[in-house]
Design an enzyme around this catalytic site. Structure first.
Site, PDB file in Angstrom:
ATOM      1  N   GLY A  80       0.595  -1.147  -0.162  1.00 26.07           N
ATOM      2  CA  GLY A  80       0.071   0.013  -0.111  1.00 26.07           C
ATOM      3  C   GLY A  80       0.631   1.276   0.109  1.00 26.07           C
ATOM      4  O   GLY A  80       0.153   2.319   0.563  1.00 26.07           O
ATOM      5  N   ILE A 133      -1.394   5.770   4.422  1.00 29.84           N
ATOM      6  CA  ILE A 133      -0.595   5.405   5.524  1.00 29.84           C
ATOM      7  C   ILE A 133       0.645   4.505   5.321  1.00 29.84           C
ATOM      8  O   ILE A 133       1.650   4.554   5.712  1.00 29.84           O
ATOM      9  CB  ILE A 133      -1.503   4.240   6.478  1.00 29.84           C
ATOM     10  CG1 ILE A 133      -2.596   5.301   7.148  1.00 29.84           C
ATOM     11  CG2 ILE A 133      -0.703   3.533   7.476  1.00 29.84           C
ATOM     12  CD1 ILE A 133      -3.876   4.490   7.927  1.00 29.84           C
ATOM     13  N   LYS A 170     -11.969  -6.763   8.639  1.00 29.85           N
ATOM     14  CA  LYS A 170     -11.162  -6.441   9.757  1.00 29.85           C
ATOM     15  C   LYS A 170     -11.418  -7.104  10.853  1.00 29.85           C
ATOM     16  O   LYS A 170     -10.420  -7.325  11.548  1.00 29.85           O
ATOM     17  CB  LYS A 170     -11.389  -4.761   9.843  1.00 29.85           C
ATOM     18  CG  LYS A 170     -10.741  -4.158   8.774  1.00 29.85           C
ATOM     19  CD  LYS A 170      -9.511  -4.211   8.259  1.00 29.85           C
ATOM     20  CE  LYS A 170      -8.890  -3.180   7.129  1.00 29.85           C
ATOM     21  NZ  LYS A 170      -7.597  -3.099   6.895  1.00 29.85           N
ATOM     22  N   ASP A 225       2.552  -2.013  -4.244  1.00 30.92           N
ATOM     23  CA  ASP A 225       1.186  -1.445  -4.603  1.00 30.92           C
ATOM     24  C   ASP A 225       0.762  -1.780  -5.990  1.00 30.92           C
ATOM     25  O   ASP A 225       1.587  -2.269  -6.682  1.00 30.92           O
ATOM     26  CB  ASP A 225       1.235   0.231  -4.635  1.00 30.92           C
ATOM     27  CG  ASP A 225      -0.082   0.475  -3.967  1.00 30.92           C
ATOM     28  OD1 ASP A 225      -0.179   1.183  -2.836  1.00 30.92           O
ATOM     29  OD2 ASP A 225      -1.055   0.683  -4.881  1.00 30.92           O
ATOM     30  N   SER A 250       0.080   5.388  -1.361  1.00 33.90           N
ATOM     31  CA  SER A 250      -0.874   6.406  -0.929  1.00 33.90           C
ATOM     32  C   SER A 250      -1.094   6.278   0.778  1.00 33.90           C
ATOM     33  O   SER A 250      -0.595   5.137   1.198  1.00 33.90           O
ATOM     34  CB  SER A 250      -2.220   5.969  -1.179  1.00 33.90           C
ATOM     35  OG  SER A 250      -3.159   6.804  -1.018  1.00 33.90           O
ATOM     36  N   SER A 265      -8.313  -2.188  11.879  1.00 28.08           N
ATOM     37  CA  SER A 265      -9.212  -1.063  11.758  1.00 28.08           C
ATOM     38  C   SER A 265     -10.022  -0.993  13.152  1.00 28.08           C
ATOM     39  O   SER A 265     -10.253  -2.079  13.638  1.00 28.08           O
ATOM     40  CB  SER A 265     -10.046  -0.890  10.847  1.00 28.08           C
ATOM     41  OG  SER A 265     -11.078   0.222  10.892  1.00 28.08           O
ATOM     42  N   TYR A 268     -16.423  -4.434   4.667  1.00 22.98           N
ATOM     43  CA  TYR A 268     -14.966  -3.973   5.297  1.00 22.98           C
ATOM     44  C   TYR A 268     -15.054  -4.183   6.692  1.00 22.98           C
ATOM     45  O   TYR A 268     -14.010  -4.755   7.248  1.00 22.98           O
ATOM     46  CB  TYR A 268     -15.162  -2.197   4.993  1.00 22.98           C
ATOM     47  CG  TYR A 268     -14.128  -1.624   5.567  1.00 22.98           C
ATOM     48  CD1 TYR A 268     -12.645  -1.588   4.832  1.00 22.98           C
ATOM     49  CD2 TYR A 268     -13.890  -1.085   6.839  1.00 22.98           C
ATOM     50  CE1 TYR A 268     -11.585  -1.144   5.342  1.00 22.98           C
ATOM     51  CE2 TYR A 268     -12.738  -0.502   7.269  1.00 22.98           C
ATOM     52  CZ  TYR A 268     -11.543  -0.838   6.484  1.00 22.98           C
ATOM     53  OH  TYR A 268     -10.525  -0.009   7.201  1.00 22.98           O
ATOM     54  N   LEU A 318      -2.659  -7.549  -4.968  1.00 30.58           N
ATOM     55  CA  LEU A 318      -2.910  -8.534  -3.695  1.00 30.58           C
ATOM     56  C   LEU A 318      -4.136  -9.360  -3.803  1.00 30.58           C
ATOM     57  O   LEU A 318      -4.453  -9.986  -2.982  1.00 30.58           O
ATOM     58  CB  LEU A 318      -2.540  -7.933  -2.468  1.00 30.58           C
ATOM     59  CG  LEU A 318      -1.246  -7.253  -2.212  1.00 30.58           C
ATOM     60  CD1 LEU A 318      -1.577  -6.464  -0.983  1.00 30.58           C
ATOM     61  CD2 LEU A 318      -0.424  -8.314  -1.760  1.00 30.58           C
TER      62      LEU A 318
HETATM   63  N1  LIG Z   1      -7.820   5.901   6.657  1.00 27.51           N
HETATM   64  C1  LIG Z   1      -8.540   5.436   7.515  1.00 27.51           C
HETATM   65  O1  LIG Z   1      -9.481   6.060   7.913  1.00 27.51           O
HETATM   66  C2  LIG Z   1      -8.012   4.126   8.023  1.00 27.51           C
HETATM   67  C3  LIG Z   1      -8.844   3.537   9.202  1.00 27.51           C
HETATM   68  C4  LIG Z   1      -8.580   2.376   9.609  1.00 27.51           C
HETATM   69  C5  LIG Z   1      -7.973   1.487   8.785  1.00 27.51           C
HETATM   70  N2  LIG Z   1      -7.450   1.828   7.607  1.00 27.51           N
HETATM   71  C6  LIG Z   1      -6.626   0.898   6.801  1.00 27.51           C
HETATM   72  O2  LIG Z   1      -5.358   1.472   6.668  1.00 27.51           O
HETATM   73  C7  LIG Z   1      -4.595   0.646   5.539  1.00 27.51           C
HETATM   74  C8  LIG Z   1      -4.243   1.852   4.617  1.00 27.51           C
HETATM   75  O3  LIG Z   1      -5.285   2.660   4.177  1.00 27.51           O
HETATM   76  P1  LIG Z   1      -5.021   4.079   3.792  1.00 27.51           P
HETATM   77  O4  LIG Z   1      -5.828   5.090   4.700  1.00 27.51           O
HETATM   78  O5  LIG Z   1      -3.485   4.446   3.479  1.00 27.51           O
HETATM   79  O6  LIG Z   1      -5.815   4.218   2.366  1.00 27.51           O
HETATM   80  P2  LIG Z   1      -5.264   4.407   0.954  1.00 27.51           P
HETATM   81  O7  LIG Z   1      -6.391   4.348  -0.054  1.00 27.51           O
HETATM   82  O8  LIG Z   1      -4.517   5.782   0.943  1.00 27.51           O
HETATM   83  O9  LIG Z   1      -4.164   3.339   0.583  1.00 27.51           O
HETATM   84  C9  LIG Z   1      -4.465   2.317   0.429  1.00 27.51           C
HETATM   85  C10 LIG Z   1      -3.469   1.728  -0.684  1.00 27.51           C
HETATM   86  O10 LIG Z   1      -3.587   0.183  -0.859  1.00 27.51           O
HETATM   87  C11 LIG Z   1      -3.101   0.062  -2.071  1.00 27.51           C
HETATM   88  N3  LIG Z   1      -4.058  -1.192  -2.711  1.00 27.51           N
HETATM   89  C12 LIG Z   1      -5.319  -1.490  -2.637  1.00 27.51           C
HETATM   90  N4  LIG Z   1      -5.673  -2.514  -3.323  1.00 27.51           N
HETATM   91  C13 LIG Z   1      -4.251  -3.268  -3.496  1.00 27.51           C
HETATM   92  C14 LIG Z   1      -4.177  -4.387  -4.193  1.00 27.51           C
HETATM   93  N5  LIG Z   1      -5.067  -5.259  -4.654  1.00 27.51           N
HETATM   94  N6  LIG Z   1      -2.941  -4.633  -4.520  1.00 27.51           N
HETATM   95  C15 LIG Z   1      -1.843  -3.991  -4.029  1.00 27.51           C
HETATM   96  N7  LIG Z   1      -2.190  -2.583  -3.550  1.00 27.51           N
HETATM   97  C16 LIG Z   1      -3.553  -2.265  -3.155  1.00 27.51           C
HETATM   98  C17 LIG Z   1      -3.843   1.107  -3.145  1.00 27.51           C
HETATM   99  O11 LIG Z   1      -3.436   1.292  -4.232  1.00 27.51           O
HETATM  100  C18 LIG Z   1      -3.404   2.267  -2.270  1.00 27.51           C
HETATM  101  O12 LIG Z   1      -2.315   2.763  -2.457  1.00 27.51           O
HETATM  102  C19 LIG Z   1      -5.915  -0.051   5.065  1.00 27.51           C
HETATM  103  O13 LIG Z   1      -5.673  -1.372   5.140  1.00 27.51           O
HETATM  104  C20 LIG Z   1      -7.356   0.604   5.490  1.00 27.51           C
HETATM  105  O14 LIG Z   1      -8.137  -0.354   5.851  1.00 27.51           O
HETATM  106  C21 LIG Z   1      -7.549   3.212   7.086  1.00 27.51           C
END
Ligand SMILES: NC(=O)c1ccc[n+]([C@@H]2O[C@H](COP(=O)([O-])OP(=O)(O)OC[C@H]3O[C@@H](n4cnc5c(N)ncnc54)[C@H](O)[C@@H]3O)[C@@H](O)[C@H]2O)c1
Length: 262
Positions: free
Chosen positions: A12, A17, A161, A36, A15, A117, A157, A52
């Site tokens: 990931g 986190i 989690k 990614d 983008s 999450s 979702y 993935l």
């Molecule tokens: N942002 C929030 O509010 C939040 C809260 C709780 C948990 N999370 C978790 O944090 C993690 C990161 O989320 P984020 O906020 O950075 O979101 P984001 O959308 O900014 O980043 C997610 C990244 O995962 C990549 N990705 C998605 N599907 C993919 C695949 N099939 N193969 C390879 N890469 C893939 C995307 O291209 C993207 O770069 C996630 O697991 C999300 O569930 C986020």
């Protein structure tokens, strides 16, 4: 917290986190192999494009990663907007298959860190479903799994989690990891300002997201989450295994106080 001499695989990385985790890991001296489906718009260590959501995609990623990595950060995830099967595939089956595939390439006493999450808060309440899916081996058919376990586009979702939190506990004692002393932990963010939060507003509704934010005063940022992921990768966390760290400004505590009538 220094990470000199360590090699981290971070999914990931394009983008939110994952990107911030890669930036901070590089600043702390680590080598980063970022994964990614989308190429990052700035170079962040070595990059491997990979998907993935399928067994073939995961196998391609595993084959391209060298032996001797120190930690795997499973950050990539999707919001549920793309449907139940795809959400299960990325957030659970792809993550597990990557972790299990990389176990032989992780060094002794390495680490796996899963980004779960606060949305998985209900795992104890829904334990039968979470346990059944967390125990499935290989890369199960996600369409079948969603149908068999009543997972819909609307609940995919949070359910994904819940399963991930349960798998984190199981994996800490799974011989594949345990025999090498590989620790498996998770970090559970609350709402964090990244592109996925806009999708959560569509899937979960503004009132749920704003309600959660108002409980703790502000949304998180990727910079709030990255250091905790890297702490769990580091030797400073060498006795932490099979646990989840809530990283949410107190949101889980607020829910616990309500649910348990504290
Ligand atoms: N942002 C929030 O509010 C939040 C809260 C709780 C948990 N999370 C978790 O944090 C993690 C990161 O989320 P984020 O906020 O950075 O979101 P984001 O959308 O900014 O980043 C997610 C990244 O995962 C990549 N990705 C998605 N599907 C993919 C695949 N099939 N193969 C390879 N890469 C893939 C995307 O291209 C993207 O770069 C996630 O697991 C999300 O569930 C986020």
């Amino acid at each position: 917290m220094m990470l000199f001499g360590k090699t981290l695989v971070i999914t990931g990385v394009a983008s939110g986190i994952g990107r911030r985790t890669a930036e901070l890991a590089l600043q702390l001296g680590a080598e980063v192999i970022g994964i990614d489906r989308t190429r990052p718009d700035q170079p962040l260590g070595q990059f491997l494009a990979g998907d993935l959501s399928t067994a073939e995609g995961v196998a391609g990623i595993v084959a391209a990663i060298p032996d001797g990595i120190d930690a795997l950060c499973n950050v990539a995830g999707v919001s549920g907007q793309t449907g139940a099967a795809h959400t299960l595939a990325v957030n659970v089956f792809g993550l597990k298959a990557l972790s299990e595939g990389l176990a032989p390439k992780l060094r002794q006493a390495g680490a796996v860190v899963n980004v779960a999450s606060i949305a998985g808060y209900g795992w104890r309440q829904n334990i039968a479903r979470a346990r059944a899916i967390a125990r499935m081996g290989g890369f199960p058919d996600p369409v079948r799994a969603a149908l068999d376990h009543g997972i819909t586009d609307a609940n995919a979702y949070p359910v994904s989690k819940e399963i991930l939190l349960v798998w984190t506990i199981l994996a800490a004692h799974q011989p594949l990891f345990r025999a090498k002393g590989i620790r498996v932990n998770s970090v559970s963010p609350g709402p964090v300002t990244t592109p996925i939060l806009t999708q959560f507003r569509l899937v979960l509704g503004d009132s749920k997201v704003d309600g959660d934010i108002s409980r703790v005063g502000r949304p998180g940022t990727a910079a709030d989450i990255a250091p905790v992921i890297l702490f769990l990768c580091s030797d400073a966390a060498r006795w932490i295994n099979g646990t989840n760290i809530a990283n949410d400004g107190g949101l889980e505590a607020s829910l616990n106080a309500e649910v348990l009538d504290l």
